[in-house]
Design an enzyme around this catalytic site. Structure first.
Site, mmCIF file in Angstrom:
data_model
loop_
_atom_site.group_PDB
_atom_site.id
_atom_site.type_symbol
_atom_site.label_atom_id
_atom_site.label_comp_id
_atom_site.label_asym_id
_atom_site.label_seq_id
_atom_site.Cartn_x
_atom_site.Cartn_y
_atom_site.Cartn_z
ATOM 1 N N CYS A 120 0.829 -1.123 0.075
ATOM 2 C CA CYS A 120 -0.222 0.072 0.059
ATOM 3 C C CYS A 120 0.844 1.317 -0.008
ATOM 4 C CB CYS A 120 -0.880 0.103 1.290
ATOM 5 S SG CYS A 120 0.083 -0.296 2.954
ATOM 6 N N HIS B 96 19.518 0.015 -1.206
ATOM 7 C CA HIS B 96 17.814 0.285 -1.251
ATOM 8 C C HIS B 96 17.122 -0.635 -0.655
ATOM 9 C CE1 HIS B 96 14.033 2.466 -2.096
ATOM 10 N NE2 HIS B 96 13.917 1.427 -2.467
#
Length: 424
Positions: free
Chosen positions: A50, A97
């Site tokens: 989300c 990352h």
């Protein structure tokens, strides 16, 4: 080949855009299948939640990947991923990352634990769809290892740092085990959904969702195995539930003293009701908390706890960053070792070590002349055995998926990274 991640998250895109470009369940599976047909996508994994959608790729042509990803999103979601929302990291930045994502320090809620499971799901899906290769096949498990280390070697994931989580934590302190408790969640927006997710982590609570729009309540109920009602059914449940969490955007309280008095009187004497009011403005009149059976907590009551816990987590970030850097460096060392020459040298060193070990074991008591003959024999034998693999390794092209796969298979077969005999 180059490692590349393309993504957008809570820092680069509003929630409306993040929702539109999320690919979940069968959609994610279909996206991987579609991309696999393009030559640029040698290895692919999709992490979509989300709060972020990230595409990880091992590719010989990063620019082609960017163009095709934009085309796919435009075709399926009618969204243009401009540079102001889409970030791009390559090589070490890509590796680092993903390590930070799995460790929870790139999340909207610092140190959240859910993202680790989502990275694991992305790895599982890519494995099932056969879109991994040597690079991503090693990178994702390494990131999962980094995430586990972050949560076991630091306290980055301890203490509630969202109001929804704080409310559920409070309920656990009041009731202990929540598995047999009845819960009413009023409001099916983001906070209500977060509350339901945290309750689901506790396991077993029977949840009723109430919302103005019944369809949204039914969606959450289906997701978490609960039931759904409209707001007009809330008062009727006050006499039966143990916990009420309100998270409704309304200018006036939805539970007033006048409305709740009769409902509260129906409760069994001595049975407590915990109300956690997460609404801003407040959804529950403060005077409701004066009832002897009611324990009422508002956002202000929980905010101090959340702030304290968040400060504790922030102090752990440097420790997590060290773990991220260690695991990134370890992955890069492995990546460097995948060149044809390093693998060839490592194989010969490994075989020579085994030869010397065996020779020492079996020739220790032999006369010098026989030992010399065994030395020459074992050296000649290993050279002949290695001739074929050596020729094959010299022909490996590390810039291709096939070449990398052969090199990694060789490393694992000869136990060069501690996993002898584990080649697939």
């Amino acid at each position: 080949m180059r490692l590349l991640v393309l993504g957008l998250n809570h820092r680069t895109a509003p929630v409306e855009l993040r929702e539109r470009v999320a690919f979940l369940g069968d959609e994610a599976r279909d996206v991987l299948t579609t991309l696999r047909a393009h030559e640029a996508f040698q290895e692919t994994a999709l992490l979509s939640t989300c709060n972020r959608t990230e595409l990880y790729v091992a590719t010989p042509s990063p620019d082609d990947v960017v163009a095709r990803w934009r085309e796919l999103v435009r075709a399926r979601r009618q969204v243009d991923l401009h540079d102001d929302v889409l970030y791009r990291h390559e090589s070490r930045e890509c590796v680092q990352h993903l390590m930070r994502v799995a460790s929870g320090i790139d999340s909207m809620v610092l140190g959240e634990t859910g993202i680790l499971g989502q990275v694991r799901d992305a790895h599982t899906l890519a494995t099932q769809e056969d879109t991994l290769g040597p690079l991503l096949g090693r990178l994702l498990p390494t990131a999962l290892h980094a995430g586990k280390r972050a949560r076991t070697e630091t306290t980055i994931g301890e203490g509630a740092v969202s109001l929804a989580k704080a409310g559920v934590t409070l309920a656990r302190k009041v009731f202990g085990d929540l598995s047999k408790r009845r819960v009413l969640v009023v409001g099916s927006g983001e906070t209500g959904a977060q509350t339901a997710a945290h309750l689901a982590e506790e396991g077993g609570a029977r949840i009723t969702f109430a919302n103005r729009t019944l369809e949204r309540a039914e969606k959450l109920a289906k997701l978490h195995g609960g039931t759904a009602i409209g707001l007009d059914g809330v008062l009727g449940l006050l006499g039966e539930v143990d916990l009420v969490v309100t998270a409704v955007g309304a200018p006036d309280p939805i539970l007033t003293v006048a409305q709740t008095t009769a409902a509260l009187e129906r409760r069994k004497k001595g049975r407590s009701l915990l109300i956690v009011d997460l609404g801003v403005p407040r959804n529950v009149e403060p005077a409701v908390g004066e009832h002897e059976a009611v324990f009422l907590y508002s956002v202000d009551d929980l905010d101090q706890l959340v702030t304290l816990n968040l400060e504790k987590r922030k102090r752990e970030v440097p420790k997590v960053e060290r773990i991220v850097n260690e695991e990134t460096s370890r992955y890069e060392e492995w990546l460097t070792s995948l060149g044809a020459t390093p693998v060839l040298v490592a194989v010969r060193e490994r075989v020579e070590s085994l030869r010397q070990e065996s020779l020492e074991k079996f020739a220790r008591s032999l006369p010098d002349e026989e030992r010399d003959r065994l030395e020459k024999f074992s050296r000649a034998l290993t050279n002949k055995l290695l001739h074929g693999p050596t020729t094959s390794l010299r022909g490996c092209d590390p810039s291709t998926r096939e070449g990398l796969a052969r090199l990694e298979w060789t490393r694992r077969m000869f136990g060069l990274d501690g996993r002898e005999g584990d080649a697939e």
